[in-house]
Design an enzyme around this catalytic site. Sequence first.
Site, PDB file in Angstrom:
ATOM      1  CB  CYS A 167       9.171  28.733 -29.701  1.00  0.00           C
ATOM      2  SG  CYS A 167       9.166  28.838 -31.469  1.00  0.00           S
ATOM      3  NE  ARG A 175       5.487  25.870 -25.626  1.00  0.00           N
ATOM      4  CZ  ARG A 175       4.647  26.853 -25.349  1.00  0.00           C
ATOM      5  NH1 ARG A 175       4.007  26.851 -24.203  1.00  0.00           N
ATOM      6  NH2 ARG A 175       4.441  27.824 -26.181  1.00  0.00           N
ATOM      7  CD1 TRP A 224       7.847  22.645 -33.684  1.00  0.00           C
ATOM      8  CD2 TRP A 224       6.736  24.210 -34.818  1.00  0.00           C
ATOM      9  NE1 TRP A 224       7.042  22.015 -34.596  1.00  0.00           N
ATOM     10  CE2 TRP A 224       6.347  22.944 -35.299  1.00  0.00           C
ATOM     11  CE3 TRP A 224       6.160  25.345 -35.387  1.00  0.00           C
ATOM     12  CZ2 TRP A 224       5.419  22.787 -36.309  1.00  0.00           C
ATOM     13  CZ3 TRP A 224       5.234  25.180 -36.404  1.00  0.00           C
ATOM     14  CH2 TRP A 224       4.874  23.915 -36.852  1.00  0.00           C
ATOM     15  CG  ASN A 226       7.965  31.510 -27.655  1.00  0.00           C
ATOM     16  OD1 ASN A 226       9.085  31.152 -27.984  1.00  0.00           O
ATOM     17  ND2 ASN A 226       7.271  30.920 -26.685  1.00  0.00           N
ATOM     18  N   GLY A 227       6.691  33.667 -31.361  1.00  0.00           N
ATOM     19  CA  GLY A 227       5.756  34.472 -32.154  1.00  0.00           C
ATOM     20  C   GLY A 227       6.323  34.762 -33.530  1.00  0.00           C
ATOM     21  CD  GLU A 278     -10.920  16.450 -41.150  1.00  0.00           C
ATOM     22  OE1 GLU A 278     -10.575  15.539 -41.901  1.00  0.00           O
ATOM     23  OE2 GLU A 278     -10.237  16.817 -40.183  1.00  0.00           O
ATOM     24  CE  LYS A 303     -10.233  14.646 -38.042  1.00  0.00           C
ATOM     25  NZ  LYS A 303      -8.858  14.727 -38.445  1.00  0.00           N
ATOM     26  CD  GLU A 314      -7.996  10.345 -37.861  1.00  0.00           C
ATOM     27  OE1 GLU A 314      -6.786  10.223 -37.987  1.00  0.00           O
ATOM     28  OE2 GLU A 314      -8.552  11.463 -37.802  1.00  0.00           O
ATOM     29  CG  HIS A 368     -27.406   8.206 -57.132  1.00  0.00           C
ATOM     30  ND1 HIS A 368     -28.311   8.050 -58.151  1.00  0.00           N
ATOM     31  CD2 HIS A 368     -27.259   9.543 -56.964  1.00  0.00           C
ATOM     32  CE1 HIS A 368     -28.693   9.241 -58.603  1.00  0.00           C
ATOM     33  NE2 HIS A 368     -28.062  10.173 -57.886  1.00  0.00           N
ATOM     34  CE  LYS A 406      -0.176  15.317 -35.677  1.00  0.00           C
ATOM     35  NZ  LYS A 406      -1.599  15.583 -35.945  1.00  0.00           N
TER      36      LYS A 406
HETATM   37  O1  M6R Z   1       1.084  15.178 -42.021  1.00  0.00           O
HETATM   38  P1  M6R Z   1       0.073  15.111 -43.121  1.00  0.00           P
HETATM   39  O2  M6R Z   1      -0.869  16.252 -43.120  1.00  0.00           O
HETATM   40  O3  M6R Z   1       0.702  14.895 -44.467  1.00  0.00           O
HETATM   41  O4  M6R Z   1      -0.763  13.799 -42.796  1.00  0.00           O
HETATM   42  C1  M6R Z   1      -1.732  13.329 -43.676  1.00  0.00           C
HETATM   43  C2  M6R Z   1      -2.599  12.290 -43.009  1.00  0.00           C
HETATM   44  O5  M6R Z   1      -1.842  11.190 -42.611  1.00  0.00           O
HETATM   45  C3  M6R Z   1      -3.324  12.861 -41.775  1.00  0.00           C
HETATM   46  O6  M6R Z   1      -4.089  13.978 -42.108  1.00  0.00           O
HETATM   47  C4  M6R Z   1      -4.234  11.806 -41.144  1.00  0.00           C
HETATM   48  O7  M6R Z   1      -5.302  11.514 -42.006  1.00  0.00           O
HETATM   49  C5  M6R Z   1      -4.721  12.293 -39.781  1.00  0.00           C
HETATM   50  N1  M6R Z   1      -4.650  11.244 -38.836  1.00  0.00           N
HETATM   51  C6  M6R Z   1      -6.100  12.853 -39.829  1.00  0.00           C
HETATM   52  O8  M6R Z   1      -6.601  13.198 -38.595  1.00  0.00           O
END
Ligand code: M6R
Length: 615
Positions: free
Chosen positions: A2, A27, A77, A103-104, A488, A492, A495, A511, A610
């Site tokens: 927020c 934000r 938010w 905020n908070g 993960e 990253k 991506e 394997h 996103k």
């Molecule tokens: O909004 P969500 O957490 O449901 O999104 C899931 C995935 O689309 C999301 O985590 C995606 O893999 C990201 N780009 C990972 O960095």
Amino acid sequence: MCGIVGYIGKKRAMPVLLDGLKRLEYRGYDSAGVAILENTEVKAFKKVGRVENLLKAIETAGELDSMAHIGVAHTRWATHGKPSEENAHPHSDEFGKFWLVHNGIIENYEELKKELSESGVKFSSETDTEVVVQLIAKEMEAGLSFEEAFRVALKKLRGAYGIVVMSADEPEYLMAARNSSPLLIGVGDGEMIVASDASAVVGTTKKIVYLEDGELAKVSADGLKIELIAEAGKELKREAETVDMDASEIEKDGHDFFMHKEIFEIPSAVLNAGRGRFIASEGLVKFGGIEEIKSKLRDIDRIIISACGTAAYAGLLGEYFIEELAGIPVEVEIGSEFRYRSPVFTERTALIVVSQSGETADTLAAVREAKEKGILVLGIVNVVGSTIAREVDCGIYTHAGPEIGVASTKAFISQLTVLLLLAIYLGRQRNLSVNETKEILADLEKLPELLDSILHREKLAKKLAKKYKDFTSMAFLGRKYSFPVALEGALKLKEISYIHGEGYPAGEFKHGPIALLDEKFPVFFILPSDDVYEKSKSNLEEIKARQAPVIAIVTEGNKELMRMADDVLEIPKIANILSPFLSTLWTYLFAYHVADMKNLDVDKPRNLAKSVTVE
Ligand code: M6R
């Protein structure tokens, strides 16, 4: 998160407040509002959605040119209560005398609300914020001045806040306070702007006074008085600092990318996800959001976790946490597979979905499928009021704040925090001892500080990024808790740097995929000193025998790995179950710096969105 703007001074307040809100838009928010005071009359406007909607409503009401010289404004938010006009700030007491933005999170708002309601106060929103303004009004009834009532009300609050409040009866000043949520005052010539973020202020003045935690301020057009909340009458002297940044730099708080900023927000993401939800010394975990299904959860004998991407990897760690601490069998099902697989349920099965955005189509489909079958659905979601948050039977918000970088970082760590606490909660309903709980929670309390200690060593990740950025493929390996971290870390890297990252269970690598290895195929191996360390070490030997360069994440002080690996990144000692929080952070810093050194658009990687709202 927020955003707050408050104005008092020689200019017309409305344009300054709206300009401030526009500067805070980056934000992330889901509703906005403003209240101005003109000749003892308050005019308030609130709208769901963009600041633009609010502006249009004000224009239609003919108030853009209002002569008011004082006002407060906010971008919200949602955290407590859906995005709606009722829940948008500014909030007022039932008589419309005080107008407050916050905020908070007020942790003890439920008990305060109960007390106030019992004394006859009527609430008009679902927010935690409204209790603050109602409290101030209540204290005034007891004969205190505005300033005193504000202080007394603040003393009753537990939690995080940045607050600005105006009184219709006292148009000469605003009151402001801060505790664990930023607040600053822009000092102009015959005017002051109070804001949560310097970007809302720098259009008017570069002279800024920062409030510290535990302080309150009385802000008038040409004067500022700062005191401790705990101690009246002792004024604190504070010089204004001159900020030499433009607004866009400030939005990212000096970071080059939002992803970098969000990585640096990871320690506070842990704090925010856990805030008000556990007491380490008592071995206690509680969640407001699932209280009503407490007894149903006691009967659950199987859990399916469904999610996508990073959230699914959080889910995988959730599987380890819940099975270990609660002894409930868990399986993780990728959202896009769940609905087409004819999953088998019994009435004692629960589905947990994990999602940052709360809008992911595949995860939403899993929710709808499970609801169709009549099983209990619990959501772990970041965005309040999102579709998933609304459709699940009950849920737990992760409170990570808006995540702007497409690659998820702080949201993942906040999901882990909630999943761990949930595992403990379910465990305490079953066989988990209070002593073991206390030990884990005590380490969870230390976690933000330990994460910070890694962030302070960021330059090591930068150095390694320089060394490894030109390789075209990399494997990420780990066992047990470090396996989801490997997945993960690889995701990253893929991506944002477009380097192929292959996440694999370390024991499974021999394997097949081990055939890929040679001196041009580095391995990022996560092997803290836990109960599978010796096994992982054997796998590392196999890799070294194939001449692959190795970066190892190890527990600090591990001398043998310093000899075996080409490069080492250390994590502080912590309970094994918490090591993934720390090792993930190194993988984020590494991926970020590789992408940055390749001059890529870290926040907006190609081909990605996103929020993925298509199947
Ligand atoms: O909004 P969500 O957490 O449901 O999104 C899931 C995935 O689309 C999301 O985590 C995606 O893999 C990201 N780009 C990972 O960095």
